[in-house]
Design a protein around this motif. Structure first.
Motif, mmCIF file in Angstrom:
data_model
loop_
_atom_site.group_PDB
_atom_site.id
_atom_site.type_symbol
_atom_site.label_atom_id
_atom_site.label_comp_id
_atom_site.label_asym_id
_atom_site.label_seq_id
_atom_site.Cartn_x
_atom_site.Cartn_y
_atom_site.Cartn_z
ATOM 1 N N ARG A 1 0.731 -1.068 0.031
ATOM 2 C CA ARG A 1 -0.050 0.004 -0.192
ATOM 3 C C ARG A 1 0.952 1.172 -0.009
ATOM 4 O O ARG A 1 1.352 1.482 0.761
ATOM 5 N N LEU A 2 0.967 1.837 -1.171
ATOM 6 C CA LEU A 2 1.812 3.060 -1.402
ATOM 7 C C LEU A 2 1.012 4.300 -0.663
ATOM 8 O O LEU A 2 0.118 4.987 -1.243
ATOM 9 N N VAL A 3 1.536 4.752 0.756
ATOM 10 C CA VAL A 3 0.820 5.689 1.285
ATOM 11 C C VAL A 3 1.862 6.490 1.985
ATOM 12 O O VAL A 3 2.877 5.843 2.778
ATOM 13 N N MET A 4 1.937 7.708 2.329
ATOM 14 C CA MET A 4 2.671 8.532 3.012
ATOM 15 C C MET A 4 2.098 8.572 4.402
ATOM 16 O O MET A 4 1.029 9.126 4.293
ATOM 17 N N THR A 5 2.993 8.337 5.377
ATOM 18 C CA THR A 5 2.541 8.433 6.818
ATOM 19 C C THR A 5 3.339 9.246 7.479
ATOM 20 O O THR A 5 4.343 9.928 6.921
ATOM 21 N N MET A 6 2.875 9.443 8.725
ATOM 22 C CA MET A 6 3.762 10.563 9.653
ATOM 23 C C MET A 6 4.838 9.573 10.349
ATOM 24 O O MET A 6 5.298 10.071 11.439
ATOM 25 N N ARG A 7 4.915 8.562 10.278
ATOM 26 C CA ARG A 7 5.912 7.511 10.916
ATOM 27 C C ARG A 7 7.314 7.479 10.303
ATOM 28 O O ARG A 7 7.613 7.353 9.293
ATOM 29 N N GLY A 8 8.332 7.878 11.202
ATOM 30 C CA GLY A 8 9.598 8.008 10.889
ATOM 31 C C GLY A 8 10.044 9.290 10.158
ATOM 32 O O GLY A 8 9.181 10.214 10.036
ATOM 33 N N GLY A 9 11.320 9.482 9.702
ATOM 34 C CA GLY A 9 11.628 10.563 9.358
ATOM 35 C C GLY A 9 12.234 11.907 10.038
ATOM 36 O O GLY A 9 12.848 12.764 9.889
ATOM 37 N N ASP A 10 12.216 11.625 11.341
ATOM 38 C CA ASP A 10 12.409 12.334 12.381
ATOM 39 C C ASP A 10 13.993 12.527 12.792
ATOM 40 O O ASP A 10 14.590 11.679 12.648
ATOM 41 N N ARG A 11 14.342 13.763 13.048
ATOM 42 C CA ARG A 11 15.951 13.893 13.573
ATOM 43 C C ARG A 11 15.975 13.166 14.868
ATOM 44 O O ARG A 11 15.141 13.175 15.713
ATOM 45 N N PRO A 12 16.996 13.058 15.407
ATOM 46 C CA PRO A 12 17.517 12.491 16.739
ATOM 47 C C PRO A 12 16.823 13.480 17.888
ATOM 48 O O PRO A 12 16.974 14.438 17.713
ATOM 49 N N LYS A 13 16.156 12.747 18.592
ATOM 50 C CA LYS A 13 15.359 13.340 19.740
ATOM 51 C C LYS A 13 16.386 14.045 20.552
ATOM 52 O O LYS A 13 17.507 13.546 20.992
ATOM 53 N N ALA B 1 18.434 16.428 19.927
ATOM 54 C CA ALA B 1 19.635 16.521 19.156
ATOM 55 C C ALA B 1 19.530 16.947 17.824
ATOM 56 O O ALA B 1 20.125 16.739 16.881
ATOM 57 N N HIS B 2 18.179 17.545 17.395
ATOM 58 C CA HIS B 2 17.899 17.935 16.119
ATOM 59 C C HIS B 2 18.484 18.965 15.575
ATOM 60 O O HIS B 2 18.856 18.820 14.376
ATOM 61 N N VAL B 3 19.014 19.630 16.335
ATOM 62 C CA VAL B 3 20.070 20.940 15.792
ATOM 63 C C VAL B 3 21.318 20.372 15.453
ATOM 64 O O VAL B 3 22.025 20.648 14.173
ATOM 65 N N GLU B 4 22.047 19.641 16.404
ATOM 66 C CA GLU B 4 23.418 18.978 16.129
ATOM 67 C C GLU B 4 23.483 18.453 15.017
ATOM 68 O O GLU B 4 24.374 18.103 14.116
ATOM 69 N N PHE B 5 22.429 17.454 14.737
ATOM 70 C CA PHE B 5 22.341 16.392 13.451
ATOM 71 C C PHE B 5 21.292 16.843 12.663
ATOM 72 O O PHE B 5 20.398 15.836 12.347
ATOM 73 N N SER B 6 21.041 17.928 12.229
ATOM 74 C CA SER B 6 19.930 18.337 11.363
ATOM 75 C C SER B 6 19.766 17.634 10.233
ATOM 76 O O SER B 6 18.764 17.649 9.568
ATOM 77 N N GLY B 7 20.953 17.105 9.513
ATOM 78 C CA GLY B 7 20.993 16.450 8.438
ATOM 79 C C GLY B 7 20.668 14.799 8.501
ATOM 80 O O GLY B 7 20.839 13.918 7.380
ATOM 81 N N VAL B 8 20.172 14.384 9.677
ATOM 82 C CA VAL B 8 19.802 13.028 9.992
ATOM 83 C C VAL B 8 18.559 12.516 10.175
ATOM 84 O O VAL B 8 17.847 13.422 10.977
ATOM 85 N N SER B 9 17.974 11.617 9.438
ATOM 86 C CA SER B 9 16.700 10.918 9.914
ATOM 87 C C SER B 9 16.946 9.624 10.721
ATOM 88 O O SER B 9 17.894 8.913 9.997
ATOM 89 N N VAL B 10 16.366 9.468 11.956
ATOM 90 C CA VAL B 10 16.617 8.305 12.584
ATOM 91 C C VAL B 10 16.118 6.947 11.895
ATOM 92 O O VAL B 10 16.946 5.960 11.730
ATOM 93 N N MET B 11 14.900 7.214 11.311
ATOM 94 C CA MET B 11 14.372 6.212 10.545
ATOM 95 C C MET B 11 13.952 6.814 9.314
ATOM 96 O O MET B 11 13.608 7.860 9.354
ATOM 97 N N PRO B 12 14.043 6.078 8.063
ATOM 98 C CA PRO B 12 13.218 6.586 7.012
ATOM 99 C C PRO B 12 11.828 6.898 6.985
ATOM 100 O O PRO B 12 11.014 6.412 7.936
ATOM 101 N N ARG B 13 11.208 8.054 6.466
ATOM 102 C CA ARG B 13 10.068 8.147 6.453
ATOM 103 C C ARG B 13 9.005 7.189 5.769
ATOM 104 O O ARG B 13 9.404 6.758 4.650
ATOM 105 N N SER B 14 8.270 6.638 6.693
ATOM 106 C CA SER B 14 7.390 5.558 6.046
ATOM 107 C C SER B 14 6.573 5.934 4.630
ATOM 108 O O SER B 14 5.655 6.853 4.905
ATOM 109 N N MET B 15 6.659 5.254 3.736
ATOM 110 C CA MET B 15 5.898 5.682 2.370
ATOM 111 C C MET B 15 5.118 4.510 1.759
ATOM 112 O O MET B 15 4.757 4.496 0.662
ATOM 113 N N TRP B 16 5.051 3.425 2.689
ATOM 114 C CA TRP B 16 4.282 2.084 2.219
ATOM 115 C C TRP B 16 3.823 1.252 3.405
ATOM 116 O O TRP B 16 4.608 1.580 4.322
#
Length: 385
Positions: free
Chosen positions: A219-231, A233-248
């Motif tokens: 099921r191809l669907v964009m959800t709000m799960r994943g994609g967040d920066r480290p809790k 420490a989001h400024v220090e690691f602004s270019g990092v997603s802890v997990m991929p944004r779920s798109m399926w």
């Protein structure tokens, strides 16, 4: 003594994992106290009672065992007979019951397909976690903030599950799959919604139960799960997603083994394949979808509600000849039954939570009548509405 969350539960599972023939509540309590320190016997008994039959099975001689344990010697006691509550709308029948108990009362070879969205990790639909969700406290559920004035649906956090939770998940679906096998006709399709973090556990248990794995629906669907920066420490690691944004979203495909060749099974049982979308286009394993619309959520306020456009396509496809009964053992808001009603199929849903049962009684007629528009595609001439 302050304990980590789930420590008592994990200790009980550990004790029963080494006792395939079961143990009494008193024996379990003694063993748990030896493992992790003094635990009140009443706490152990309460945990056993609250999690039977989802995690434990009540055995002869007042013993408990892990539900689904392969080498269990004693047989579970039959649940006291009760008059189930039922609701009927058109060809849809909804029953208030535990699905495993309901399976035991059914005739063999009586269900032709399954489309269901079960509790992915079991814990999120326990009574305690549902109470937290309904009161807005969250618990295992992440309650996201509103976005652009839109209130977003809560999401269960599967990364918080402990080893005992994962063991319970496998055992539950092993026992569920075995019970389900008896009521399915040969060749019946079984479509089970899952989550990328847990689908391998559910799939392995269903295969061990005797069902034949046939792949996955995507099921191809964009959800709000994943994609967040480290809790924190989001400024220090602004270019990092802890997990991929779920798109399926994976929907596991299984089938009860067929009786002879596919054409033999189709002639005898009416099952064994998928109904084509049209003469020119077969049923496919990738389905584009959208998050469930606000209009549908207003009709059925369930945290795991799937959109009718997606469900109608799946439900229509699982009966290759367009005949038979579609079963949803975890009916929730009744959205699968509504989809079956919309495409003209008979269906049966089982729901154990009285509040969701009452919700489904209202939602099934409303969702079934909902007009659903999908972007037209080549070969889609006989799409369901």
């Amino acid at each position: 003594m302050r304990r980590r969350p789930g420590e008592v539960r994990d200790a009980i599972v550990h004790v029963l994992d080494g006792r395939p023939s079961g143990a009494t509540a008193h024996e379990i309590s003694d063993e748990v106290s030896r493992l992790i320190g003094k635990v009140p016997p009443s706490s152990v008994r309460s945990y056993l009672q609250l999690n039977t039959p989802a995690l434990f099975a009540r055995m002869d001689r007042g013993q408990y065992a892990l539900n689904g344990f392969e080498d269990t010697v004693a047989r579970p006691l039959a649940a006291p007979a009760a008059s189930p509550r039922e609701f009927t709308h058109g060809g849809a029948q909804l029953v208030l019951s535990d699905c495993n108990e309901w399976f035991e009362r059914q005739s063999p070879n009586s269900m032709h397909a399954v489309v269901t969205d079960p509790p992915y990790g079991l814990v999120e639909y326990s009574e305690g976690e549902q109470d937290k969700l309904r009161s807005g406290r969250g618990g295992v559920w992440r309650i996201p903030p509103s976005f652009d004035g839109v209130k977003r649906a809560p999401l269960p956090r599967f990364t918080v599950l402990k080893a005992g939770d994962l063991d319970a998940l496998e055992r539950f679906f092993l026992a569920w799959g075995r019970s389900l096998m008896r009521v399915l006709v040969p060749g019946a399709n079984v479509v089970v919604a899952s989550n990328p973090l847990l689908s391998h556990l559910v799939s392995g248990s269903l295969a061990r139960a005797g069902l034949e794995r046939r792949g996955e629906l995507v099921r191809l669907v964009m959800t709000m799960r994943g994609g967040d920066r480290p809790k924190a420490a989001h400024v220090e690691f602004s270019g990092v997603s802890v997990m991929p944004r779920s798109m399926w979203e994976p929907w596991l495909l299984f089938r009860k083994p067929i009786d002879g060749r596919v054409q033999d099974n189709l002639r005898k049982w009416g099952t064994g394949g998928f109904r084509r979308i049209s003469d020119a286009r077969p049923f496919g394993d990738v389905i584009e979808s959208s998050p469930t619309r606000a209009a549908e959520r207003r009709l059925a306020n369930h945290p795991s509600l799937k959109p009718q456009a997606f469900l109608r396509r799946v439900v229509r496809g699982v009966l290759p000849l367009g005949q038979g009964v579609v079963l949803d053992p975890f009916a929730g808001s009744g959205s699968t039954l509504a989809a079956a009603e919309a495409v003209g199929y008979s269906s049966i849903g089982i729901e154990r939570d009285p509040r969701y049962f009452d919700l489904a009684c209202e939602a099934i007629p409303a969702l079934a009548d909902l007009r659903v528009t999908e972007a037209p595609r080549p070969g889609d001439g006989d799409q369901a509405r």
